[in-house]
Design a protein around this motif. Structure first.
Motif, PDB file in Angstrom:
ATOM      1  N   LEU A  40       3.216  -8.853  19.574  1.00 40.30           N
ATOM      2  CA  LEU A  40       2.274  -9.268  18.307  1.00 40.30           C
ATOM      3  C   LEU A  40       1.615  -8.093  17.475  1.00 40.30           C
ATOM      4  N   GLY A  41       0.945  -7.102  18.520  1.00 38.73           N
ATOM      5  CA  GLY A  41       0.630  -5.908  17.906  1.00 38.73           C
ATOM      6  C   GLY A  41       1.438  -5.192  17.261  1.00 38.73           C
ATOM      7  N   LEU A  42       2.638  -5.039  17.985  1.00 38.10           N
ATOM      8  CA  LEU A  42       3.623  -3.923  17.490  1.00 38.10           C
ATOM      9  C   LEU A  42       4.451  -4.783  16.262  1.00 38.10           C
ATOM     10  N   GLN A  43       4.518  -5.923  16.074  1.00 40.71           N
ATOM     11  CA  GLN A  43       5.111  -6.690  15.000  1.00 40.71           C
ATOM     12  C   GLN A  43       4.187  -6.446  13.859  1.00 40.71           C
ATOM     13  N   LEU A  44       2.921  -6.333  14.027  1.00 36.36           N
ATOM     14  CA  LEU A  44       1.970  -5.892  12.899  1.00 36.36           C
ATOM     15  C   LEU A  44       2.064  -4.626  12.412  1.00 36.36           C
ATOM     16  N   ARG A  45       2.228  -3.619  13.598  1.00 39.57           N
ATOM     17  CA  ARG A  45       2.177  -2.267  13.240  1.00 39.57           C
ATOM     18  C   ARG A  45       3.634  -2.088  12.536  1.00 39.57           C
ATOM     19  N   PHE A  46       4.934  -2.653  12.887  1.00 39.19           N
ATOM     20  CA  PHE A  46       6.181  -2.625  12.299  1.00 39.19           C
ATOM     21  C   PHE A  46       6.371  -3.068  10.715  1.00 39.19           C
ATOM     22  N   ARG A  47       5.548  -4.141  10.833  1.00 40.06           N
ATOM     23  CA  ARG A  47       5.331  -4.802   9.227  1.00 40.06           C
ATOM     24  C   ARG A  47       4.777  -3.854   8.460  1.00 40.06           C
ATOM     25  N   ARG A  48       3.489  -3.058   8.865  1.00 40.22           N
ATOM     26  CA  ARG A  48       2.993  -2.018   8.120  1.00 40.22           C
ATOM     27  C   ARG A  48       4.010  -0.773   7.796  1.00 40.22           C
ATOM     28  N   SER A  56       7.331   1.982   3.973  1.00 39.79           N
ATOM     29  CA  SER A  56       8.686   2.383   3.900  1.00 39.79           C
ATOM     30  C   SER A  56       9.175   2.082   2.154  1.00 39.79           C
ATOM     31  N   LEU A  57       8.928   0.793   1.980  1.00 41.35           N
ATOM     32  CA  LEU A  57       9.402   0.150   0.832  1.00 41.35           C
ATOM     33  C   LEU A  57       8.417   0.408  -0.394  1.00 41.35           C
ATOM     34  N   ARG A  58       7.273   0.859   0.092  1.00 44.01           N
ATOM     35  CA  ARG A  58       6.128   0.810  -0.927  1.00 44.01           C
ATOM     36  C   ARG A  58       5.838  -0.188  -1.706  1.00 44.01           C
ATOM     37  N   VAL A  59       5.436  -1.310  -0.751  1.00 41.01           N
ATOM     38  CA  VAL A  59       5.100  -2.841  -1.273  1.00 41.01           C
ATOM     39  C   VAL A  59       3.962  -3.209  -0.621  1.00 41.01           C
ATOM     40  N   ASP A  60       3.508  -4.018  -0.980  1.00 39.12           N
ATOM     41  CA  ASP A  60       2.181  -4.782  -0.164  1.00 39.12           C
ATOM     42  C   ASP A  60       2.719  -6.031   0.625  1.00 39.12           C
ATOM     43  N   SER A  61       1.725  -6.728   1.398  1.00 38.19           N
ATOM     44  CA  SER A  61       2.305  -7.724   2.416  1.00 38.19           C
ATOM     45  C   SER A  61       3.012  -8.867   1.554  1.00 38.19           C
ATOM     46  N   ALA A  62       2.623  -9.139   0.339  1.00 38.07           N
ATOM     47  CA  ALA A  62       3.446 -10.408  -0.418  1.00 38.07           C
ATOM     48  C   ALA A  62       4.489  -9.838  -0.654  1.00 38.07           C
ATOM     49  N   GLY A  63       4.630  -8.651  -1.177  1.00 41.23           N
ATOM     50  CA  GLY A  63       5.929  -8.108  -1.716  1.00 41.23           C
ATOM     51  C   GLY A  63       6.914  -7.922  -0.372  1.00 41.23           C
ATOM     52  N   LEU A  64       6.498  -7.683   0.736  1.00 38.72           N
ATOM     53  CA  LEU A  64       7.413  -7.334   1.915  1.00 38.72           C
ATOM     54  C   LEU A  64       7.708  -8.913   2.195  1.00 38.72           C
ATOM     55  N   THR A  65       6.697 -10.008   2.263  1.00 38.17           N
ATOM     56  CA  THR A  65       7.251 -11.178   2.472  1.00 38.17           C
ATOM     57  C   THR A  65       8.383 -11.888   1.571  1.00 38.17           C
ATOM     58  N   ARG A 119       5.095  -6.652  -9.959  1.00 33.48           N
ATOM     59  CA  ARG A 119       5.037  -5.237  -9.270  1.00 33.48           C
ATOM     60  C   ARG A 119       6.606  -4.983  -8.393  1.00 33.48           C
ATOM     61  N   LEU A 120       7.030  -6.228  -8.039  1.00 34.24           N
ATOM     62  CA  LEU A 120       8.379  -5.791  -7.356  1.00 34.24           C
ATOM     63  C   LEU A 120       9.509  -5.540  -8.195  1.00 34.24           C
ATOM     64  N   GLU A 121       9.435  -6.257  -9.588  1.00 37.49           N
ATOM     65  CA  GLU A 121      10.368  -5.773 -10.553  1.00 37.49           C
ATOM     66  C   GLU A 121      10.412  -4.163 -11.208  1.00 37.49           C
ATOM     67  N   ALA A 122       8.834  -3.970 -11.533  1.00 34.85           N
ATOM     68  CA  ALA A 122       8.656  -2.579 -11.968  1.00 34.85           C
ATOM     69  C   ALA A 122       9.134  -1.498 -10.814  1.00 34.85           C
ATOM     70  N   SER A 123       8.912  -1.730  -9.620  1.00 33.30           N
ATOM     71  CA  SER A 123       9.275  -0.812  -8.714  1.00 33.30           C
ATOM     72  C   SER A 123      10.760  -0.818  -8.213  1.00 33.30           C
TER      73      SER A 123
END
Length: 169
Positions: free
Chosen positions: A38-46, A51-60, A93-97
């Motif tokens: 679980l800890g590694l999943q959080l790190r990988f999510r970050r 990498s994509l330069r998005v926030d959490s909601a953008g990544l989801t 935000r996703l569209e602008a980027s």
């Protein structure tokens, strides 16, 4: 957020970490390993967010679109478990980027459909490739019986999460 302490207490059981997650259970390393995962999943999510330069909601949103291909803003709001107004900000935000595009709905002129940008999906896949390739390599080392056992355990774990989320609402 600090590390979760999954060390052993003096009695040989799993120590209660700072978040009280370790608890008591079968002392076979599964709980400890899952907490580590679980800890590694959080790190990988970050890592993926950076990498994509998005926030959490953008990544989801990007993960959702990579699975379904395209969707309406209302359906994305449901996935994010947020309002359509808040989702509209995420989509802007996703569209602008350059991660998504909004297109007219094919059958309903009042709606739009959100689609992931192919280059953005390719970038996400490239960032996730070490993880997905490693999982594939690891899976191929298992016998069919072992794969079935692991799949059954993971499906059970999905149900545990779903039950915990349902009970928490």
């Amino acid at each position: 957020m600090g590390e979760i302490d999954v060390s052993q207490d003096r009695a040989g059981g799993a120590a209660e970490g700072p978040h009280g997650l370790a608890g008591r259970g079968v002392d076979d390393g599964i709980r400890e390993t899952l907490l580590q995962l679980l800890g590694l999943q959080l790190r990988f999510r970050r890592h993926m967010q950076e990498s994509l330069r998005v926030d959490s909601a953008g990544l989801t949103t990007m993960i959702h679109l990579s699975i379904v291909g395209s969707d309406t803003p209302t359906a994305i709001a449901h996935t994010l478990e947020t309002s359509t107004a808040a989702t509209s900000l995420v989509l802007s935000r996703l569209e602008a980027s350059g991660h998504i595009s909004r297109q007219p709905h094919p059958t309903d002129r009042r709606k739009v459909v959100v689609a992931p940008a192919p280059a953005s999906l390719a970038s996400a896949r490239e960032s996730a490739n070490p993880l997905t390739a490693g999982i594939d390599r690891l899976t191929h080392t298992l016998t069919p019986v072992e794969r079935s056992t692991v799949a059954q355990f993971l499906q059970g774990l999905v149900h545990v999460y779903e039950d915990a989320l349902r009970d928490g609402k």
